[in-house]
Design a protein around this motif. Sequence first.
Motif, PDB file in Angstrom:
ATOM      1  N   PHE A 356       0.832  -1.213   0.000  1.00 30.05           N
ATOM      2  CA  PHE A 356       0.080   0.006  -0.108  1.00 30.05           C
ATOM      3  C   PHE A 356       1.093   1.268  -0.139  1.00 30.05           C
ATOM      4  CE2 PHE A 356      -2.533  -3.195   2.415  1.00 30.05           C
ATOM      5  CZ  PHE A 356      -3.354  -3.514   1.217  1.00 30.05           C
ATOM      6  N   LEU A 357       2.064   1.224  -0.102  1.00 28.88           N
ATOM      7  CA  LEU A 357       2.979   2.331  -0.544  1.00 28.88           C
ATOM      8  C   LEU A 357       3.078   2.372  -1.899  1.00 28.88           C
ATOM      9  CD1 LEU A 357       5.747   2.241   2.107  1.00 28.88           C
ATOM     10  CD2 LEU A 357       3.601   3.467   2.192  1.00 28.88           C
ATOM     11  N   ALA A 358       3.662   3.500  -2.400  1.00 29.55           N
ATOM     12  CA  ALA A 358       3.785   3.851  -3.878  1.00 29.55           C
ATOM     13  C   ALA A 358       4.419   2.738  -4.653  1.00 29.55           C
ATOM     14  CB  ALA A 358       4.577   5.032  -3.954  1.00 29.55           C
ATOM     15  N   GLY A 359       5.420   2.149  -4.162  1.00 33.92           N
ATOM     16  CA  GLY A 359       6.122   1.313  -4.899  1.00 33.92           C
ATOM     17  C   GLY A 359       5.510  -0.223  -5.068  1.00 33.92           C
ATOM     18  N   PHE A 360       4.762  -0.403  -4.104  1.00 34.73           N
ATOM     19  CA  PHE A 360       3.902  -1.724  -4.058  1.00 34.73           C
ATOM     20  C   PHE A 360       3.114  -1.995  -5.239  1.00 34.73           C
ATOM     21  CE2 PHE A 360      -0.164  -3.677  -2.962  1.00 34.73           C
ATOM     22  CZ  PHE A 360       0.130  -4.850  -2.737  1.00 34.73           C
ATOM     23  N   TYR A 361       2.417  -0.865  -5.594  1.00 33.27           N
ATOM     24  CA  TYR A 361       1.324  -0.927  -6.822  1.00 33.27           C
ATOM     25  C   TYR A 361       1.933  -1.533  -8.101  1.00 33.27           C
ATOM     26  CZ  TYR A 361      -2.201   0.923  -3.400  1.00 33.27           C
ATOM     27  OH  TYR A 361      -2.711   1.155  -2.455  1.00 33.27           O
ATOM     28  N   SER A 362       3.162  -1.044  -8.405  1.00 36.35           N
ATOM     29  CA  SER A 362       3.820  -0.938  -9.587  1.00 36.35           C
ATOM     30  C   SER A 362       4.700  -2.413  -9.596  1.00 36.35           C
ATOM     31  CB  SER A 362       4.910   0.013 -10.151  1.00 36.35           C
ATOM     32  OG  SER A 362       5.626   0.323  -8.914  1.00 36.35           O
ATOM     33  N   LYS A 363       5.496  -2.628  -8.151  1.00 35.91           N
ATOM     34  CA  LYS A 363       6.502  -3.666  -8.381  1.00 35.91           C
ATOM     35  C   LYS A 363       5.498  -5.065  -8.321  1.00 35.91           C
ATOM     36  CE  LYS A 363      10.502  -3.596  -6.416  1.00 35.91           C
ATOM     37  NZ  LYS A 363      11.559  -3.419  -5.625  1.00 35.91           N
ATOM     38  N   ASP A 364       4.517  -4.860  -7.610  1.00 28.94           N
ATOM     39  CA  ASP A 364       3.755  -6.314  -7.294  1.00 28.94           C
ATOM     40  C   ASP A 364       3.165  -6.571  -8.520  1.00 28.94           C
ATOM     41  OD1 ASP A 364       2.566  -8.249  -5.257  1.00 28.94           O
ATOM     42  OD2 ASP A 364       0.705  -7.286  -6.012  1.00 28.94           O
ATOM     43  N   LEU A 365       2.659  -5.615  -9.404  1.00 27.88           N
ATOM     44  CA  LEU A 365       2.075  -6.029 -10.547  1.00 27.88           C
ATOM     45  C   LEU A 365       3.052  -6.428 -11.451  1.00 27.88           C
ATOM     46  CD1 LEU A 365      -0.746  -5.841 -11.744  1.00 27.88           C
ATOM     47  CD2 LEU A 365      -0.403  -3.711 -12.579  1.00 27.88           C
ATOM     48  N   ILE A 366       4.267  -5.996 -11.732  1.00 27.11           N
ATOM     49  CA  ILE A 366       5.166  -6.343 -12.432  1.00 27.11           C
ATOM     50  C   ILE A 366       5.432  -7.825 -12.267  1.00 27.11           C
ATOM     51  CG2 ILE A 366       7.766  -6.113 -12.818  1.00 27.11           C
ATOM     52  CD1 ILE A 366       7.286  -3.176 -12.495  1.00 27.11           C
ATOM     53  N   LEU A 367       5.721  -8.168 -10.983  1.00 27.57           N
ATOM     54  CA  LEU A 367       6.002  -9.447 -10.620  1.00 27.57           C
ATOM     55  C   LEU A 367       5.006 -10.490 -10.843  1.00 27.57           C
ATOM     56  CD1 LEU A 367       7.780  -9.355  -6.958  1.00 27.57           C
ATOM     57  CD2 LEU A 367       8.804  -9.811  -9.062  1.00 27.57           C
ATOM     58  N   GLU A 368       3.768 -10.279 -10.741  1.00 27.24           N
ATOM     59  CA  GLU A 368       2.951 -10.978 -11.180  1.00 27.24           C
ATOM     60  C   GLU A 368       2.520 -11.245 -12.592  1.00 27.24           C
ATOM     61  OE1 GLU A 368      -0.678  -9.648  -9.165  1.00 27.24           O
ATOM     62  OE2 GLU A 368      -0.241 -10.401  -7.231  1.00 27.24           O
ATOM     63  N   LEU A 428       6.577  15.307  -1.031  1.00 29.57           N
ATOM     64  CA  LEU A 428       7.148  13.964  -1.592  1.00 29.57           C
ATOM     65  C   LEU A 428       6.442  12.786  -0.651  1.00 29.57           C
ATOM     66  CD1 LEU A 428      10.539  14.939  -3.019  1.00 29.57           C
ATOM     67  CD2 LEU A 428       8.583  14.072  -4.168  1.00 29.57           C
ATOM     68  N   LEU A 429       6.673  12.994   0.796  1.00 22.25           N
ATOM     69  CA  LEU A 429       6.155  11.853   1.759  1.00 22.25           C
ATOM     70  C   LEU A 429       4.796  11.616   1.298  1.00 22.25           C
ATOM     71  CD1 LEU A 429       6.777  10.217   4.020  1.00 22.25           C
ATOM     72  CD2 LEU A 429       6.070  12.124   5.607  1.00 22.25           C
ATOM     73  N   PHE A 430       3.777  12.821   1.327  1.00 21.07           N
ATOM     74  CA  PHE A 430       2.213  12.378   0.783  1.00 21.07           C
ATOM     75  C   PHE A 430       2.301  11.714  -0.431  1.00 21.07           C
ATOM     76  CE2 PHE A 430      -1.294  14.144  -1.309  1.00 21.07           C
ATOM     77  CZ  PHE A 430      -2.418  13.650  -0.231  1.00 21.07           C
ATOM     78  N   MET A 431       2.870  11.963  -1.553  1.00 24.23           N
ATOM     79  CA  MET A 431       2.885  11.386  -2.630  1.00 24.23           C
ATOM     80  C   MET A 431       3.364   9.974  -2.635  1.00 24.23           C
ATOM     81  SD  MET A 431       1.394  13.235  -4.830  1.00 24.23           S
ATOM     82  CE  MET A 431       1.691  12.217  -6.319  1.00 24.23           C
ATOM     83  N   VAL A 432       4.494   9.864  -1.840  1.00 22.87           N
ATOM     84  CA  VAL A 432       4.972   8.446  -1.744  1.00 22.87           C
ATOM     85  C   VAL A 432       3.999   7.323  -0.971  1.00 22.87           C
ATOM     86  CG1 VAL A 432       6.671   6.728  -0.484  1.00 22.87           C
ATOM     87  CG2 VAL A 432       7.451   9.017  -1.690  1.00 22.87           C
ATOM     88  N   VAL A 433       3.111   7.883  -0.042  1.00 20.46           N
ATOM     89  CA  VAL A 433       2.172   7.077   0.663  1.00 20.46           C
ATOM     90  C   VAL A 433       0.847   7.017  -0.120  1.00 20.46           C
ATOM     91  CG1 VAL A 433       0.750   7.140   2.723  1.00 20.46           C
ATOM     92  CG2 VAL A 433       2.978   7.982   2.947  1.00 20.46           C
ATOM     93  N   LEU A 434       0.548   8.034  -0.958  1.00 20.18           N
ATOM     94  CA  LEU A 434      -0.798   7.971  -1.640  1.00 20.18           C
ATOM     95  C   LEU A 434      -0.738   7.827  -3.071  1.00 20.18           C
ATOM     96  CD1 LEU A 434      -2.773  10.449   0.585  1.00 20.18           C
ATOM     97  CD2 LEU A 434      -2.972   8.163   0.677  1.00 20.18           C
ATOM     98  N   GLY A 435       0.597   8.416  -3.652  1.00 20.81           N
ATOM     99  CA  GLY A 435       0.597   8.565  -5.145  1.00 20.81           C
ATOM    100  C   GLY A 435       0.555   7.326  -5.927  1.00 20.81           C
TER     101      GLY A 435
END
Length: 575
Positions: A356-368, A428-435
């Motif tokens: 649920f941080l910014a990198g999760f949505y892209s990296k998890d989808l990339i791995l799957e 940037l912290l706001f965008m890392v959490v919700l971006g």
Amino acid sequence: MFLDICIIFMLIMFIFSMSFFILSIFFLMKNMNIFIEYSIFDYNSVQIAMTLYFDWMSLMFLSIVLFISSSVVFYSKYYMDNDLKKNRFISLVLLFVLSMMLLIISPNLISILLGWDGLGLISYCLVIYYQNKKSFNAGMLTVLSNRIGDVFLLMSIAWMMNYGSWNFIFWMNYLENSNEMVLIMIFISLSAFTKSAQIPFSSWLPAAMAAPTPVSSLVHSSTLVTVGVYLMIRFEKLIMNMNYVNWLLLLSVLTMFMSGLNASFEFDLKKVIALSTLSQLGMMMMILFMGYSELAFFHLLTHALFKALLFMCAGLLIHNLMNFQDIRLMGCICLQMPLVSICFNISNLALCGFPFLAGFYSKDLILEMTMMEGYNFYIMFMIMISILLTVIYTFRLVYFSMIMSFNMLSLNFLNDNSWSMNKSLLGLLFMVVLGGTCLSWMVFPYPYMVCLPMYLKIIPLIMIIMGSYIGYLMFNLKYKKNYMNFLNLKNFFSLMWFLPIISTYGMVKQSMLLSMKMSLMMDQGWTEFFLGREIYKLLIKNSSMLDLLFFYFNKLLSLMFLVIFTWWYLNILLK
């Protein structure tokens, strides 16, 4: 005066960033593309025109670039406050951003080359900003590596003259069946590999850390290194039709693995983060060569957000530690600098793909999506080990900086009182959490259908747990040299598989030795013997003979003059 200029440019960039973001959403909803062509010079059949291309992808990338640039400029206002050349620094940063903007909105290879060369030249000026030998060496390695990509881009421009236009955006469907396009795509792929520092052009990226930290934050998040990925995204339709795309996929996976392995043995704070950038660039290239260009672009945006925050936090740590960058000297920073530590740890968790941080949505989808593709065991093994290494060096960095006791001085002088610099972190912290959430809703309005068995679904979570544990073990074994220096593999791992040596010392040594031998044999040998030294001796010998001849000739002339004068005088007397 300097502070006012920084605030003005920061506000301008932020306003344009928000405007471009709203426009990108509008273009995405309406599926709009705008092509603008402005004729600069027109004479008979000669026309020089400036072309611009706006779609949701370019506008969203512009928005992220300007948002990060506004934070970096505001951050630089206080970070570079005591620097004597701070006006020159801000001017270079603004030119850097303008070159990046020109490249993003260019559908024309000529205007892309202008932005491309502008990024290369200004990055060289920024890398050598601190005037010392290390910066000069790093600057030369950076600019010469990037010049290789410039040459390949020029060659692709020359080959595209066959089509009568350099606006490649119009030729995509036709070029798929063109034989010349195979060669053009090879050139463009090589130029993108040099700019994004893929193997074998990876050595310049850690060397570019000689630049000031605000520049590193800008370069390694949204500019320069992402240019190669962005260019390949634009040419994605053509690159997927090429037969050699699997070789490019292999190189990108090797780049991921090599950079993660190197970061696990590195002790320089900025170089660890730079190598993590290299690892993420390899991941973007990997998923792009698998055919998912939008997913690569999505990871490019999310990576830009948390990597900019990570570098800015690292800059604050270095700034407070009196310019020391060795992570072995740090420790317990969370007690003295709580806000910076929160931002640092959140960006590190986003890098690991924490849920649920910014990198999760892209990296998890990339791995799957990678596991759905059904690639061979070697590719899947390298990808999983690379993900594991990402978690290892991230948690190793957290252990050294946050948990270990402070090892620098007996007096702990750290503080978190520079609120002016901390303000630049909050946006940037706001965008890392919700971006990541917001961008995933916009880029993928219809979710991917990912159907995997349970044991493949939980692999990312297993990698995070295993990586954190192995990183903890590496933290505990840091002084046990029997574990770290086995068979000298540590040197091989920590030197990027000797790529910096190969691209500098390895390439220069033989040519320098050959030039030295040629100098000894030719310039100071036979050439000197027959042309230089012998001609000199011959001239000296002849000049001495001529000098002697002229000496006696003068005597003879004087004697003859005396005889003639005497004879003439006697004749006058006798008459």
